[in-house]
Design an enzyme around this catalytic site. Structure first.
Site, PDB file in Angstrom:
ATOM      1  CB  CYS A 148      12.965  54.249  14.392  1.00 25.71           C
ATOM      2  SG  CYS A 148      11.548  53.327  13.864  1.00 25.71           S
ATOM      3  NE  ARG A 178      32.374  55.159  10.732  1.00 27.07           N
ATOM      4  CZ  ARG A 178      33.614  54.862  11.148  1.00 27.07           C
ATOM      5  NH1 ARG A 178      33.986  53.628  11.290  1.00 27.07           N
ATOM      6  NH2 ARG A 178      34.479  55.815  11.427  1.00 27.07           N
ATOM      7  CB  SER A 179      26.083  51.342  16.046  1.00 30.02           C
ATOM      8  OG  SER A 179      24.945  52.176  15.914  1.00 30.02           O
ATOM      9  CG  ASP A 213      32.690  53.664  16.245  1.00 30.37           C
ATOM     10  OD1 ASP A 213      33.320  53.131  17.183  1.00 30.37           O
ATOM     11  OD2 ASP A 213      31.479  53.511  16.091  1.00 30.37           O
TER      12      ASP A 213
HETATM   13  P1  NAD Z   1      25.997  50.295  19.970  1.00 29.51           P
HETATM   14  O1  NAD Z   1      26.584  49.845  21.261  1.00 29.51           O
HETATM   15  O2  NAD Z   1      25.570  49.300  18.959  1.00 29.51           O
HETATM   16  O3  NAD Z   1      27.028  51.247  19.215  1.00 29.51           O
HETATM   17  C1  NAD Z   1      27.774  52.221  19.863  1.00 29.51           C
HETATM   18  C2  NAD Z   1      28.867  52.689  18.930  1.00 29.51           C
HETATM   19  O4  NAD Z   1      29.572  53.755  19.537  1.00 29.51           O
HETATM   20  C3  NAD Z   1      29.853  51.590  18.613  1.00 29.51           C
HETATM   21  O5  NAD Z   1      30.103  51.576  17.225  1.00 29.51           O
HETATM   22  C4  NAD Z   1      31.059  52.000  19.427  1.00 29.51           C
HETATM   23  O6  NAD Z   1      32.279  51.542  18.910  1.00 29.51           O
HETATM   24  C5  NAD Z   1      30.951  53.497  19.378  1.00 29.51           C
HETATM   25  N1  NAD Z   1      31.762  54.160  20.388  1.00 29.51           N
HETATM   26  C6  NAD Z   1      32.020  53.768  21.658  1.00 29.51           C
HETATM   27  N2  NAD Z   1      32.844  54.645  22.242  1.00 29.51           N
HETATM   28  C7  NAD Z   1      33.124  55.601  21.341  1.00 29.51           C
HETATM   29  C8  NAD Z   1      33.926  56.762  21.373  1.00 29.51           C
HETATM   30  N3  NAD Z   1      34.612  57.109  22.457  1.00 29.51           N
HETATM   31  N4  NAD Z   1      33.988  57.531  20.271  1.00 29.51           N
HETATM   32  C9  NAD Z   1      33.299  57.179  19.166  1.00 29.51           C
HETATM   33  N5  NAD Z   1      32.535  56.095  19.080  1.00 29.51           N
HETATM   34  C10 NAD Z   1      32.440  55.307  20.162  1.00 29.51           C
HETATM   35  O7  NAD Z   1      24.801  51.258  20.365  1.00 29.51           O
HETATM   36  P2  NAD Z   1      23.671  51.929  19.451  1.00 29.51           P
HETATM   37  O8  NAD Z   1      22.579  50.975  19.211  1.00 29.51           O
HETATM   38  O9  NAD Z   1      24.294  52.633  18.301  1.00 29.51           O
HETATM   39  O10 NAD Z   1      23.117  53.005  20.476  1.00 29.51           O
HETATM   40  C11 NAD Z   1      23.966  54.026  20.964  1.00 29.51           C
HETATM   41  C12 NAD Z   1      23.269  54.809  22.059  1.00 29.51           C
HETATM   42  O11 NAD Z   1      22.095  55.385  21.553  1.00 29.51           O
HETATM   43  C13 NAD Z   1      22.844  53.996  23.272  1.00 29.51           C
HETATM   44  O12 NAD Z   1      23.002  54.783  24.421  1.00 29.51           O
HETATM   45  C14 NAD Z   1      21.395  53.735  23.019  1.00 29.51           C
HETATM   46  O13 NAD Z   1      20.681  53.562  24.228  1.00 29.51           O
HETATM   47  C15 NAD Z   1      20.998  55.009  22.337  1.00 29.51           C
HETATM   48  N6  NAD Z   1      19.828  54.885  21.473  1.00 29.51           N
HETATM   49  C16 NAD Z   1      18.918  55.878  21.548  1.00 29.51           C
HETATM   50  C17 NAD Z   1      17.804  55.864  20.756  1.00 29.51           C
HETATM   51  C18 NAD Z   1      16.845  56.979  20.857  1.00 29.51           C
HETATM   52  O14 NAD Z   1      15.829  57.002  20.147  1.00 29.51           O
HETATM   53  N7  NAD Z   1      17.086  57.955  21.689  1.00 29.51           N
HETATM   54  C19 NAD Z   1      17.593  54.816  19.876  1.00 29.51           C
HETATM   55  C20 NAD Z   1      18.553  53.810  19.771  1.00 29.51           C
HETATM   56  C21 NAD Z   1      19.678  53.872  20.574  1.00 29.51           C
END
Ligand code: NAD
Length: 312
Positions: free
Chosen positions: A145, A180-181, A203
């Site tokens: 999604c 890069r999650s 990342d």
């Molecule tokens: P996650 O915690 O699984 O992954 C975050 C990633 O960002 C990790 O790989 C981490 O190492 C990396 N990261 C952290 N600091 C960093 C930096 N300084 N530089 C580069 N990379 C860095 O989280 P996720 O599930 O990928 O979600 C990320 C964000 O997106 C969250 O805030 C979440 O709430 C949001 N999100 C939004 C939606 C939407 O529809 N708007 C949907 C899903 C997630």
């Protein structure tokens, strides 16, 4: 000084997608039914579930919230998988907050997985396989999604060049994705590269380039480690910058961003400083509303993918 930058809100983009979903719904005999499984006390998950419920109901979908004990969830999912009354399933994570959550993800039937996180769907996506039934190609594979929401936004903003052939429409674009999650950043980088872009996936562990190679000769993207690269190398050459770093401390350095770049934030916090409006041509501050519509669109896809009673 903000005159040149267009700030585009997710609600405006969601509206256009909703119209497409609404017309698809008209052909259904009954509203597609989504089961949302909530097995934690996380207020953010609860809020997201309530928000999904509201959006679904307002748009002719049937949403049923199932609050269950997390120890019962696997069994509940297996029951829902074979229940004909249930068209789609979404689980609100984290449930255990450990690798056990992945077992839950694998338990959801790929034919009901609106989030597009089933192993087969993920594997199709990385391999650029777009249908579930080759060579007939009538049943589309479901995409995750949030990455798909970003793609719909890029289409809306005409970053996808429709003059070019399908699956090459990002040819010539350089895109930086910060995060890069496994659920968002990596699949997003892969999808953009499969559509022809040169992607820099950033990342904390470093930068990787995702691309189909010179002249898009490869059918699917390849990944290359970019040793010694950081944002200093990626941002000045990127037409599009997409950031999704969790937490309110992280900010993309505006000074490195190209004049006139398109900037999209998908983190729940603001990853761009306010001065981004003096640099970007287009700024999308949040995408959540588009993600929910994509979820409904996936649910519609799932019911459309079902073979009809007489097997056609
Ligand atoms: P996650 O915690 O699984 O992954 C975050 C990633 O960002 C990790 O790989 C981490 O190492 C990396 N990261 C952290 N600091 C960093 C930096 N300084 N530089 C580069 N990379 C860095 O989280 P996720 O599930 O990928 O979600 C990320 C964000 O997106 C969250 O805030 C979440 O709430 C949001 N999100 C939004 C939606 C939407 O529809 N708007 C949907 C899903 C997630």
């Amino acid at each position: 000084t903000n005159g040149a930058c267009k700030v585009v809100l997710a609600s405006a983009i969601a509206k256009e997608l909703l119209a497409e979903v609404a017309s698809g719904l008209q052909t259904r005999e009954r509203p597609p039914r989504l089961y949302g499984f909530l097995a934690n006390e996380d207020p953010a998950a609860r809020m997201y579930a309530d928000w999904t419920a509201k959006t679904c109901r307002e748009n002719g979908f049937d949403f049923i919230l199932r609050k269950v004990d997390r120890e019962d969830l696997e069994d509940e999912l297996r029951t829902a998988n074979v229940d004909d009354e249930v068209d789609g399933i979404i689980v609100y994570y984290p449930v255990f907050g450990s690798r056990r959550d992945q077992t839950l993800q694998w338990t959801v039937s790929m034919y009901k997985d609106v989030e597009g996180l089933s192993p087969q769907l993920i594997s199709n996506m990385y391999q650029n396989i777009r249908f579930l039934d080759p060579p007939n190609n009538t049943r589309k594979s479901i995409l995750p999604c949030t990455p798909l929401a970003v793609i719909k936004i890029l289409e809306h903003l005409n970053i996808y060049n429709t003059f070019l052939d399908y699956s090459k429409r990002l040819f010539g674009r350089r895109i930086t994705v910060i995060n890069r999650s496994e659920v968002v950043g990596r699949p997003l980088a892969a999808l953009l590269a499969n559509d022809g872009a040169e992607v820099y996936s950033v990342d904390v562990t470093g930068v990787q380039q995702f691309s189909r190679g010179g002249g898009l000769k490869k059918q699917e993207h390849e990944v290359r480690d970019m040793d010694g690269w950081g944002l200093e190398q990626c941002l000045p050459i990127s037409d599009v910058v997409i950031s999704g770093v969790p937490g309110d401390r992280y900010k993309v350095p505006t000074g490195l961003i190209r004049e006139g770049a398109v900037c999209i934030n998908f983190s729940s916090e603001k990853n761009f400083n306010p001065d981004i409006k003096e640099k970007a041509s287009i700024y999308v501050p949040a995408i959540g509303k588009v993600t929910i519509v994509v979820l409904m669109r996936n649910l519609l896809r799932i019911v459309q993918n079902k073979p009809s009673i007489n097997g056609l």
